[in-house]
Write a protein that holds these residues in place. Structure first.
Motif, short mmCIF file in Angstrom:
data_model
loop_
_atom_site.label_atom_id
_atom_site.label_comp_id
_atom_site.label_asym_id
_atom_site.label_seq_id
_atom_site.Cartn_x
_atom_site.Cartn_y
_atom_site.Cartn_z
N ALA A 103 0.83 -1.21 0.00
CA ALA A 103 0.00 0.00 0.00
C ALA A 103 0.86 1.25 0.00
O ALA A 103 0.54 2.24 -0.66
N ALA A 104 1.98 1.22 0.72
CA ALA A 104 2.86 2.39 0.77
C ALA A 104 3.52 2.64 -0.57
O ALA A 104 3.82 3.79 -0.91
N MET A 105 3.76 1.60 -1.34
CA MET A 105 4.45 1.77 -2.61
C MET A 105 3.56 2.38 -3.70
O MET A 105 4.02 2.60 -4.81
N GLN A 106 2.31 2.68 -3.38
CA GLN A 106 1.41 3.27 -4.36
C GLN A 106 1.59 4.78 -4.51
O GLN A 106 1.11 5.36 -5.46
N THR A 107 2.28 5.42 -3.56
CA THR A 107 2.49 6.86 -3.63
C THR A 107 3.99 7.16 -3.62
O THR A 107 4.80 6.33 -3.19
N ARG A 108 4.35 8.34 -4.08
CA ARG A 108 5.76 8.72 -4.11
C ARG A 108 6.32 8.84 -2.69
O ARG A 108 7.42 8.38 -2.40
N LEU A 109 5.56 9.48 -1.79
CA LEU A 109 6.01 9.61 -0.41
C LEU A 109 6.17 8.22 0.22
O LEU A 109 7.12 7.97 0.95
N GLY A 110 5.24 7.32 -0.07
CA GLY A 110 5.34 5.97 0.46
C GLY A 110 6.58 5.25 -0.04
O GLY A 110 7.25 4.55 0.73
N MET A 111 6.92 5.43 -1.31
CA MET A 111 8.13 4.81 -1.85
C MET A 111 9.37 5.36 -1.15
O MET A 111 10.31 4.63 -0.85
N GLU A 112 9.37 6.67 -0.88
CA GLU A 112 10.52 7.26 -0.19
C GLU A 112 10.63 6.75 1.24
O GLU A 112 11.72 6.47 1.73
N LEU A 113 9.48 6.60 1.93
CA LEU A 113 9.51 6.08 3.29
C LEU A 113 9.96 4.63 3.34
O LEU A 113 10.74 4.24 4.22
N VAL A 114 9.50 3.83 2.39
CA VAL A 114 9.93 2.44 2.34
C VAL A 114 11.41 2.35 2.03
O VAL A 114 12.15 1.57 2.62
N GLY A 115 11.89 3.20 1.11
CA GLY A 115 13.32 3.23 0.81
C GLY A 115 14.14 3.64 2.03
O GLY A 115 15.20 3.07 2.30
N PHE A 116 13.63 4.61 2.79
CA PHE A 116 14.32 5.02 4.02
C PHE A 116 14.36 3.88 5.03
O PHE A 116 15.38 3.64 5.67
N GLN A 117 13.25 3.15 5.17
CA GLN A 117 13.21 2.02 6.10
C GLN A 117 14.20 0.94 5.70
O GLN A 117 14.91 0.39 6.54
N PHE A 118 14.27 0.63 4.40
CA PHE A 118 15.23 -0.38 3.95
C PHE A 118 16.66 0.09 4.18
O PHE A 118 17.52 -0.69 4.59
N GLY A 119 16.92 1.36 3.90
CA GLY A 119 18.26 1.89 4.14
C GLY A 119 18.64 1.83 5.61
O GLY A 119 19.76 1.46 5.97
N LEU A 120 17.70 2.19 6.48
CA LEU A 120 17.94 2.12 7.91
C LEU A 120 18.16 0.68 8.36
O LEU A 120 19.06 0.40 9.16
N LEU A 121 17.39 -0.24 7.83
CA LEU A 121 17.55 -1.65 8.18
C LEU A 121 18.93 -2.17 7.75
O LEU A 121 19.62 -2.83 8.52
N PHE A 122 19.33 -1.85 6.52
CA PHE A 122 20.65 -2.30 6.05
C PHE A 122 21.76 -1.67 6.87
O PHE A 122 22.77 -2.32 7.17
N ALA A 123 21.60 -0.40 7.24
CA ALA A 123 22.64 0.25 8.05
C ALA A 123 22.73 -0.40 9.43
O ALA A 123 23.83 -0.64 9.93
#
Length: 191
Positions: free
Chosen positions: A157-177
């Motif tokens: 559901a988050a990947m349906q909007t641009r802001l959601g894609m950015e938040l999911v990308g931030f979460q993945f980046g934080l997880l990898f870090a």
């Protein structure tokens, strides 16, 4: 209700069988080996407190892996409720059938094996703790599978909007870090 659940389980197994490729096969073998390793933690010759801490940490890791596994591994190719939107199936029956379909597969099997260490450890302490361990095993397994469905649905559901894609990308980046250098943060707190 049982006919629908059996049908959805067969559909889920068919989609998983057709998606059985090299990387999925490799991670399934690794997951099953780690699940057996988690079961082996119970037989360690250590004190009860050490064994409990190790088992608790391992099962927490298993819950996170099962919850995030479909997101990282592309496990969203399976059966989704949207596929049945036009069929006259009551929502409760569909939910039970989809839950049954979500409980089959390599990931849930490895999780069930890992969570079986709760029951095994409980039976080493006696019959009463063993029965509590069996109930805890099933509840933990169910929680991990439902959490996986919830995380996958929220990410979709988050990947349906641009802001959601950015938040999911931030979460993945934080997880990898955190996975790569998170011990820098944890070490001063623990020691």
């Amino acid at each position: 209700m049982a006919v629908l659940t059996r049908t959805l389980i067969r559909m889920s197994l068919a989609t998983q069988r057709h998606g059985w490729r090299g990387a999925i096969r490799f991670w399934t073998v690794v997951g099953l080996a780690l699940a057996i390793g988690t079961l082996a933690l119970v037989s360690l010759d250590a004190g009860r407190a050490v064994k409990t801490d190790l088992l608790g940490g391992a099962l927490t890791a298993w819950t996170l892996v099962l919850a995030l596994g479909p997101v990282f591994g592309g496990g969203g190719r399976g059966i989704r409720p949207e596929h049945f939107a036009l069929l006259p199936i009551p929502p409760r029956r569909l939910a039970i059938g989809l839950l049954g379909a979500a409980l089959v597969g390599a990931g849930p099997l490895a999780g069930l094996l890992a969570f079986a260490s709760l029951a095994v450890y409980g039976f080493t302490l006696g019959a009463g703790p063993g029965l509590v361990g069996v109930v805890a095993m099933l509840l933990q397994w169910l929680l991990a599978v439902l959490l996986a469905r919830l995380v996958h649905g929220l990410m979709g559901a988050a990947m349906q909007t641009r802001l959601g894609m950015e938040l999911v990308g931030f979460q993945f980046g934080l997880l990898f870090a955190l996975l790569s250098v998170g011990w820098f943060v944890i070490q001063p707190v623990v020691l």
